[in-house]
Design an enzyme around this catalytic site. Structure first.
Site, PDB file in Angstrom:
ATOM      1  N   THR A  22      29.942  72.836  46.821  1.00 49.82           N
ATOM      2  CA  THR A  22      29.187  74.077  46.592  1.00 49.82           C
ATOM      3  C   THR A  22      30.111  75.272  46.802  1.00 49.82           C
ATOM      4  O   THR A  22      31.333  75.119  46.844  1.00 49.82           O
ATOM      5  CB  THR A  22      27.932  74.137  47.486  1.00 49.82           C
ATOM      6  OG1 THR A  22      27.106  75.218  47.063  1.00 49.82           O
ATOM      7  CG2 THR A  22      28.268  74.311  48.957  1.00 49.82           C
ATOM      8  N   ASN A  23      29.550  76.468  46.929  1.00 48.70           N
ATOM      9  CA  ASN A  23      30.368  77.661  47.201  1.00 48.70           C
ATOM     10  C   ASN A  23      29.594  78.605  48.124  1.00 48.70           C
ATOM     11  O   ASN A  23      28.493  78.277  48.567  1.00 48.70           O
ATOM     12  CB  ASN A  23      30.761  78.347  45.890  1.00 48.70           C
ATOM     13  CG  ASN A  23      29.548  78.783  45.106  1.00 48.70           C
ATOM     14  OD1 ASN A  23      28.779  79.636  45.555  1.00 48.70           O
ATOM     15  ND2 ASN A  23      29.336  78.182  43.940  1.00 48.70           N
ATOM     16  N   ARG A  24      30.147  79.784  48.371  1.00 49.18           N
ATOM     17  CA  ARG A  24      29.613  80.651  49.439  1.00 49.18           C
ATOM     18  C   ARG A  24      28.528  81.610  48.968  1.00 49.18           C
ATOM     19  O   ARG A  24      28.112  82.496  49.703  1.00 49.18           O
ATOM     20  CB  ARG A  24      30.756  81.437  50.071  1.00 49.18           C
ATOM     21  CG  ARG A  24      31.713  80.533  50.847  1.00 49.18           C
ATOM     22  CD  ARG A  24      32.989  81.257  51.242  1.00 49.18           C
ATOM     23  NE  ARG A  24      32.724  82.557  51.794  1.00 49.18           N
ATOM     24  CZ  ARG A  24      33.406  83.658  51.499  1.00 49.18           C
ATOM     25  NH1 ARG A  24      34.392  83.597  50.622  1.00 49.18           N
ATOM     26  NH2 ARG A  24      33.094  84.803  52.049  1.00 49.18           N
TER      27      ARG A  24
END
Ligand code: PMT
Length: 386
Positions: free
Chosen positions: A194-196
């Site tokens: 995933t990412n932030r």
């Protein structure tokens, strides 16, 4: 600003939150009338007298129990701030609900942030409310002195929401699609890529568009940020890029504007392992990744399409990369954020955006809260659509 507001206040918060709120709304040139609760016990009039409300608001105060249908009809907005879910519930079962529905004016109810208690489901409240009504949740802690504490949205958030509802209805009748947040690409039952992204930027845009009257579909990945409960904001939660792709295509009918603010994962594991992958001492794990669908690029190829807005999160050569995305993905507008700058990009409450379009010179918008920036971006979209 022009607009008439009926403010319903209750309990000790009427003193600590209600009085500065009335003053702030009057300073913004709204015409306000206060309707305090007046039941025996810790009602609003037990803390601030009717005469004090009349003096503070500049208009005769009538307790909520004595209001008639006409009092609701004359307003542009009904504000309940702040109230507990219990008070809201009682209020919505009485005569006031009949008057509210007959008047058809938007309702803004400021309440504590919802817990996972299903009894606090905002959909029941919204189902009874006129269009553009909002349940504004917050967890700013209010000190009520000897009466304890109460959680509510901050006064700033409340004033911004009031301004949005009363200042503009320029997206009434428009259908808007917005994507927000990250996507999660599962590796096995416990691990994922995933990412932030927190979803804050996309949610700010969705909230602003809905408060300006649009019918909004918000397709979002896994997020912790609360999506405000608004009658005309429909959240569609998804997990992966593949699911977001499907959900976006499902919403793709009669749209006027599409804004893709999600940070979609560009890659996903080639294979999903149905059992948790075991680690083997001394052995590396090699994951094969494959590309996910580029949703924005695909939308850009459609013959009939709405005003199409993409985002670009860049860490270098912002202008070059943003212009490349603008052309490659056939967008009408790209909102570029330089994620190296403090207060910009992922998981913060502020952002700084530069708008790139095929026809106009780049427009640099200043660093500001995402919610305010959302209105600036929408102003530009509305202007360029004309
Ligand atoms: O959510 P927040 O914490 O508030 O953070 C906001 C943000 C930084 C995520 C937001 O402002 C932002 O920049 N969103 C886009 C992030 C991104 O993934 O940019 P990109 O340059 O990789 O993608 C370009 C555009 O294509 C974006 O509109 C993206 O939604 C879209 N895209 C990308 C890949 C893909 N597979 N499908 C897409 O639709």
């Amino acid at each position: 600003m022009a607009g008439r507001i009926l403010i319903i206040v209750d309990g000790p918060a009427a003193l600590t939150y209600g009085t500065p709120m009335v003053t702030a709304l009057r300073q913004r040139k709204y015409t306000v009338q206060v309707a305090p609760t007046a039941y025996p016990g810790p009602s609003a009039t037990a803390f601030v007298s009717e005469l004090a409300w009349t003096t503070l608001s500049g208009h005769p105060c009538k307790t909520i129990e004595t209001l008639d249908a006409e009092a609701f009809r004359q307003q542009d907005l009904i504000l309940l701030a702040p109230v507990s879910h219990q008070v809201l519930d009682i209020f919505l079962r009485g005569k006031a609900l009949e008057y509210l529905q007959a008047a058809g004016k938007p309702v803004l109810a400021a309440v504590p942030r919802l817990s996972s208690d299903p009894q606090e489901d905002p959909t029941e409240f919204l189902a009874k409310m006129p269009p553009r009504s909002i349940l504004l949740q917050g967890d700013t802690l209010l000190d009520l002195g000897a009466m304890g504490t109460l959680k509510a949205p901050s006064l700033e958030a409340l004033l911004l929401t009031v301004d949005s509802i009363l200042s503009k209805n320029d997206l009434a009748g428009k259908r808007v699609l917005i994507t927000a947040g990250p996507t999660a690409e599962d590796i096995d039952p416990v691990r994922f890529l995933t990412n932030r992204s927190s979803g804050k930027m996309g949610i700010a845009l969705a909230t602003a568009a809905a408060l300006r009257g649009a019918e909004v579909q918000l397709v979002h990945g896994p997020i912790q940020t609360t999506v405000p409960a608004l009658t005309n904001l429909h959240a569609v939660p998804v997990r992966s890029a593949e699911e977001m792709h499907h959900a976006v295509l499902e919403c793709w009918t009669n749209l006027d504007i599409a804004i893709l603010a999600a940070a979609v994962a560009d890659f996903r594991p080639d294979h999903y392992a149905p059992q948790k992958i075991k680690k083997v001492d001394g052995q590396a794990l090699i994951l094969n990744l494959r590309r996910t669908p580029d949703i924005l690029a695909e939308l850009g190829t459609f013959e009939t399409r709405p005003f199409l807005v993409g985002f670009a999160a860049e860490s270098d050569d912002v202008e070059v990369n943003a212009l490349l995305k603008l052309r490659k993905k056939h967008c009408d507008l790209i909102c570029a954020n330089d994620i190296r700058k403090p207060g910009c990009g992922f998981a913060v409450d502020t952002n700084q955006i530069t708008l790139y379009s095929p026809e106009e010179a780049p427009l640099h918008l200043p660093l500001k809260p995402k919610r305010e920036l959302a209105d600036d971006i929408l102003n530009e979209i509305v202007r360029r659509m004309k």
